[in-house]
Design a protein around this motif. Structure first.
Motif, mmCIF file in Angstrom:
data_model
loop_
_atom_site.group_PDB
_atom_site.id
_atom_site.type_symbol
_atom_site.label_atom_id
_atom_site.label_comp_id
_atom_site.label_asym_id
_atom_site.label_seq_id
_atom_site.Cartn_x
_atom_site.Cartn_y
_atom_site.Cartn_z
ATOM 1 N N CYS A 83 -1.539 1.828 8.241
ATOM 2 C CA CYS A 83 -2.432 1.560 6.776
ATOM 3 C C CYS A 83 -3.665 1.273 6.952
ATOM 4 O O CYS A 83 -4.456 1.171 5.831
ATOM 5 N N GLY A 84 -4.380 1.791 8.090
ATOM 6 C CA GLY A 84 -5.677 1.737 8.047
ATOM 7 C C GLY A 84 -6.427 0.365 7.613
ATOM 8 O O GLY A 84 -5.702 -0.348 8.221
ATOM 9 N N ALA A 85 -7.349 0.318 6.965
ATOM 10 C CA ALA A 85 -7.874 -0.945 6.896
ATOM 11 C C ALA A 85 -7.349 -1.706 5.472
ATOM 12 O O ALA A 85 -7.659 -2.704 5.004
ATOM 13 N N HIS A 86 -6.086 -1.102 4.886
ATOM 14 C CA HIS A 86 -5.349 -1.586 3.965
ATOM 15 C C HIS A 86 -4.250 -2.489 4.337
ATOM 16 O O HIS A 86 -3.460 -2.375 5.134
ATOM 17 N N LYS A 87 -4.238 -3.667 3.534
ATOM 18 C CA LYS A 87 -3.233 -4.678 3.954
ATOM 19 C C LYS A 87 -2.068 -4.724 2.943
ATOM 20 O O LYS A 87 -0.949 -5.325 3.161
ATOM 21 N N ASP A 88 -2.208 -4.187 1.881
ATOM 22 C CA ASP A 88 -1.574 -4.289 0.460
ATOM 23 C C ASP A 88 -0.743 -2.956 0.281
ATOM 24 O O ASP A 88 0.026 -2.901 -0.613
ATOM 25 N N MET A 89 -0.929 -1.930 1.287
ATOM 26 C CA MET A 89 -0.135 -0.451 1.006
ATOM 27 C C MET A 89 0.169 0.450 1.971
ATOM 28 O O MET A 89 -0.349 0.046 2.999
ATOM 29 N N GLU A 90 1.186 1.116 1.943
ATOM 30 C CA GLU A 90 1.444 1.794 3.053
ATOM 31 C C GLU A 90 1.954 3.170 2.748
ATOM 32 O O GLU A 90 1.947 3.455 1.442
ATOM 33 N N LEU A 91 2.421 4.255 3.651
ATOM 34 C CA LEU A 91 2.621 5.622 3.275
ATOM 35 C C LEU A 91 3.672 5.727 2.371
ATOM 36 O O LEU A 91 3.325 6.502 1.333
ATOM 37 N N GLU A 92 4.787 4.881 2.368
ATOM 38 C CA GLU A 92 5.815 4.835 1.086
ATOM 39 C C GLU A 92 5.221 4.869 -0.365
ATOM 40 O O GLU A 92 5.672 5.412 -1.311
ATOM 41 N N ASP A 93 4.267 3.785 -0.470
ATOM 42 C CA ASP A 93 3.696 3.508 -1.615
ATOM 43 C C ASP A 93 3.020 4.716 -2.144
ATOM 44 O O ASP A 93 3.209 5.167 -3.280
ATOM 45 N N PHE A 94 2.305 5.494 -1.223
ATOM 46 C CA PHE A 94 1.657 6.678 -1.750
ATOM 47 C C PHE A 94 2.659 7.635 -2.197
ATOM 48 O O PHE A 94 2.387 8.689 -3.062
ATOM 49 N N HIS A 95 3.758 7.729 -1.492
ATOM 50 C CA HIS A 95 4.781 8.953 -1.958
ATOM 51 C C HIS A 95 5.456 8.507 -3.131
ATOM 52 O O HIS A 95 5.583 9.249 -4.076
ATOM 53 N N ARG A 96 5.512 7.266 -3.462
ATOM 54 C CA ARG A 96 6.216 6.802 -4.715
ATOM 55 C C ARG A 96 5.254 7.185 -5.698
ATOM 56 O O ARG A 96 5.483 7.489 -6.849
ATOM 57 N N SER A 97 4.014 6.831 -5.583
ATOM 58 C CA SER A 97 2.811 6.983 -6.272
ATOM 59 C C SER A 97 2.562 8.458 -6.680
ATOM 60 O O SER A 97 2.644 8.764 -8.017
ATOM 61 N N ALA A 98 2.775 9.179 -5.822
ATOM 62 C CA ALA A 98 2.363 10.719 -5.949
ATOM 63 C C ALA A 98 3.578 11.004 -6.861
ATOM 64 O O ALA A 98 3.510 11.880 -7.928
ATOM 65 N N LEU A 99 4.825 10.724 -6.564
ATOM 66 C CA LEU A 99 5.927 11.086 -7.562
ATOM 67 C C LEU A 99 5.681 10.533 -8.770
ATOM 68 O O LEU A 99 6.016 11.388 -9.892
ATOM 69 N N ALA A 100 5.190 9.359 -9.131
ATOM 70 C CA ALA A 100 4.964 8.882 -10.568
ATOM 71 C C ALA A 100 4.105 9.851 -11.231
ATOM 72 O O ALA A 100 4.178 10.261 -12.442
ATOM 73 N N ILE A 101 3.033 10.148 -10.280
ATOM 74 C CA ILE A 101 1.850 11.031 -11.247
ATOM 75 C C ILE A 101 2.347 12.331 -11.483
ATOM 76 O O ILE A 101 1.907 12.848 -12.506
ATOM 77 N N ARG A 102 3.171 12.968 -10.539
ATOM 78 C CA ARG A 102 3.849 14.202 -10.754
ATOM 79 C C ARG A 102 4.464 14.604 -12.088
ATOM 80 O O ARG A 102 4.128 15.639 -12.666
ATOM 81 N N GLN A 103 4.729 13.511 -12.810
ATOM 82 C CA GLN A 103 5.523 13.723 -14.235
ATOM 83 C C GLN A 103 4.273 13.915 -15.222
ATOM 84 O O GLN A 103 4.569 14.528 -16.208
ATOM 85 N N TRP A 104 3.064 13.494 -14.769
ATOM 86 C CA TRP A 104 1.913 13.396 -15.773
ATOM 87 C C TRP A 104 0.956 14.652 -15.682
ATOM 88 O O TRP A 104 0.392 14.973 -16.675
ATOM 89 N N LEU A 105 1.078 15.241 -14.444
ATOM 90 C CA LEU A 105 0.170 16.390 -14.406
ATOM 91 C C LEU A 105 0.555 17.509 -15.154
ATOM 92 O O LEU A 105 -0.734 18.068 -15.505
ATOM 93 N N PRO A 106 1.588 17.923 -15.760
ATOM 94 C CA PRO A 106 1.520 18.878 -16.928
ATOM 95 C C PRO A 106 1.000 18.500 -18.290
ATOM 96 O O PRO A 106 0.532 19.389 -18.660
ATOM 97 N N ARG A 107 0.929 17.149 -18.142
ATOM 98 C CA ARG A 107 0.510 16.775 -19.514
ATOM 99 C C ARG A 107 -1.164 16.909 -19.637
ATOM 100 O O ARG A 107 -1.935 17.310 -20.548
ATOM 101 N N PHE A 108 -1.711 16.578 -18.306
ATOM 102 C CA PHE A 108 -3.215 17.081 -18.370
ATOM 103 C C PHE A 108 -3.715 18.359 -18.398
ATOM 104 O O PHE A 108 -4.492 18.825 -19.292
ATOM 105 N N ILE A 109 -2.803 19.282 -17.942
ATOM 106 C CA ILE A 109 -3.088 20.805 -18.057
ATOM 107 C C ILE A 109 -2.679 21.262 -19.479
ATOM 108 O O ILE A 109 -3.502 21.999 -20.172
ATOM 109 N N GLU A 110 -1.753 20.728 -20.279
ATOM 110 C CA GLU A 110 -1.241 20.971 -21.362
ATOM 111 C C GLU A 110 -2.533 20.711 -22.382
ATOM 112 O O GLU A 110 -2.761 21.336 -23.474
ATOM 113 N N PHE A 111 -2.892 19.322 -22.247
ATOM 114 C CA PHE A 111 -3.987 18.612 -23.108
ATOM 115 C C PHE A 111 -5.229 19.632 -23.179
ATOM 116 O O PHE A 111 -5.688 19.911 -23.987
ATOM 117 N N GLY A 112 -5.474 20.012 -21.681
ATOM 118 C CA GLY A 112 -6.733 20.803 -21.477
ATOM 119 C C GLY A 112 -6.560 22.289 -22.245
ATOM 120 O O GLY A 112 -7.556 22.958 -22.832
#
Ligand SMILES: CC(C)(COP(=O)(O)OP(=O)(O)OC[C@H]1O[C@@H](n2cnc3c(N)ncnc32)[C@H](O)[C@@H]1O)[C@@H](O)C(=O)NCCC(=O)NCCS
Ligand SMILES: Nc1ncnc2c1ncn2[C@@H]1O[C@H](COP(=O)(O)OP(=O)(O)OP(=O)(O)O)[C@@H](O)[C@H]1O
Length: 305
Positions: free
Chosen positions: A47-76
């Motif tokens: 987790c490097g210098a981080h105490k509150d997050m690990e790899l799986e948090d990033f994978h979950r986070s990226a999955l959550a963000i994935r749903q929004w990426l089309p919205r950014f493109i469509e808005f543009g």
């Protein structure tokens, strides 16, 4: 603040283009976090210098963000009739909603706040260029994102110095601008991502052209970013001396030849341990590496819309 102009209804950008660029942006987040070993950052080893997050948090986070990426493109795409400088005001609520979903996915941990900001801007820029039938190149994407952000550092950093001095409502970025003059994620975006366009992307392409393994080339590119970036994450944890130490350490490694062979990885393991001891993490450079990988795929692809 009221929105001055609403984007008119527009023929939506075709779903294949939206899916193509969204998927690249999602894969960019995975490419960065899975890249190992990264000094001070979360990766497959630790987790490097981080105490509150690990790899799986990033994978979950990226999955959550994935749903929004089309919205950014469509808005543009749908706001291409507006002056570029009026786009950010409509993009922001989408970015904030995406941040909310990220925090839900990680139980409140900031895994990708900076990445959402930068990827959101670049995705919207791609949508705009698509609607305007312009070429979709790294340079045009970044200059379009810069046009969205014109005046942002003045509005949100410079002018807040007097209005909000020492207020608890200040973000880390606003506090660091006041204390050290660092403009962080806003400044890099408003300038059109010069560290990526002028340094990291050409460096990554050169290394690939030399036949260096893509993962090693990306690690070496991370060092280039760390050596030059006024990263507010590093400064917020280590102050100006921590930022200067990290930049010098990365520069020294590059001067020794950088990361070209698997045996060079031992230098990164040492650097990682030193960052952990000093509690330093170059989250801003990690965000710029995501962008570098994303734009490198776009410049390689022959995707036609
Ligand atoms: C502008 C943001 C990033 C402000 O955050 P903050 O004031 O804490 O600024 P700061 O510059 O410290 O950066 C936040 C994050 O950016 C990244 N970052 C830090 N330094 C840099 C840098 N030099 N270059 C790029 N990214 C950086 C780091 O991950 C950091 O955690 C943002 O949180 C925000 O306003 N979000 C709302 C969503 C939004 O505006 N979206 C619009 C486009 S989608
Ligand atoms: N692999 C990674 N490891 C750590 N941070 C990353 C990584 N990739 C991107 N980042 C960026 O770093 C930021 C997180 O950094 P950090 O945890 O230092 O910030 P913070 O939550 O504001 O501060 P603190 O943890 O000191 O309270 C995220 O916004 C994210 O965009």
């Amino acid at each position: 603040m009221p929105i001055k102009q609403q984007p008119s209804d527009c023929a939506a950008i075709d779903e294949h283009s939206v899916a193509y660029y969204s998927e690249l942006a999602y894969r960019a987040m995975l490419a960065e976090v899975n890249l190992t070993p990264k000094p001070g950052l979360v990766d497959r080893n630790n987790c490097g210098a981080h105490k509150d997050m690990e790899l799986e948090d990033f994978h979950r986070s990226a999955l959550a963000i994935r749903q929004w990426l089309p919205r950014f493109i469509e808005f543009g795409a749908c706001s291409a009739n507006l002056p570029a400088v009026d786009v950010l005001i409509g993009l922001r609520p989408i970015g904030i909603a995406c941040e909310t979903d990220m925090f839900r996915a990680t139980a409140g941990v900031n895994t990708h706040k900076g990445s959402i900001f930068s990827l959101g801007l670049l995705c919207a820029a791609i949508g705009r260029l698509h609607t305007l039938h312009r070429l979709i190149t790294p340079e045009l994407i970044c200059s379009t994102a810069a046009a969205f952000c014109r005046g942002l550092t003045e509005r949100e950093l410079q002018s807040t110095i007097n209005n909000h001095k020492n207020q608890p409502s200040q973000t880390a970025g606003q506090r660091l601008f006041q204390q050290l003059g660092l403009t962080g994620a806003r400044g890099e975006a408003e300038a059109g991502y010069p560290l990526v366009i002028q340094l990291a992307l050409p460096h990554y392409r050169d290394r690939l052209a030399q036949g260096i393994d893509p993962e090693l080339a990306l690690l070496d590119t991370l060092l280039v970013l760390m050596a030059h970036n006024g990263d507010t994450n590093v400064a917020s944890r280590g102050g100006p001396s921590g930022l200067s130490w990290l930049q010098q350490r990365a520069k020294a490694l590059l001067c020794q030849g950088g990361i070209r062979h698997p045996s060079d990885l031992r230098h990164l393991h040492d650097f990682d341990q030193e960052c952990i001891q000093r509690n330093l993490s170059a989250g801003g450079s990690a965000d710029l590496l995501i962008i570098t990988w994303f734009l490198a795929q776009i410049s390689h692809s022959n995707y036609q819309h």
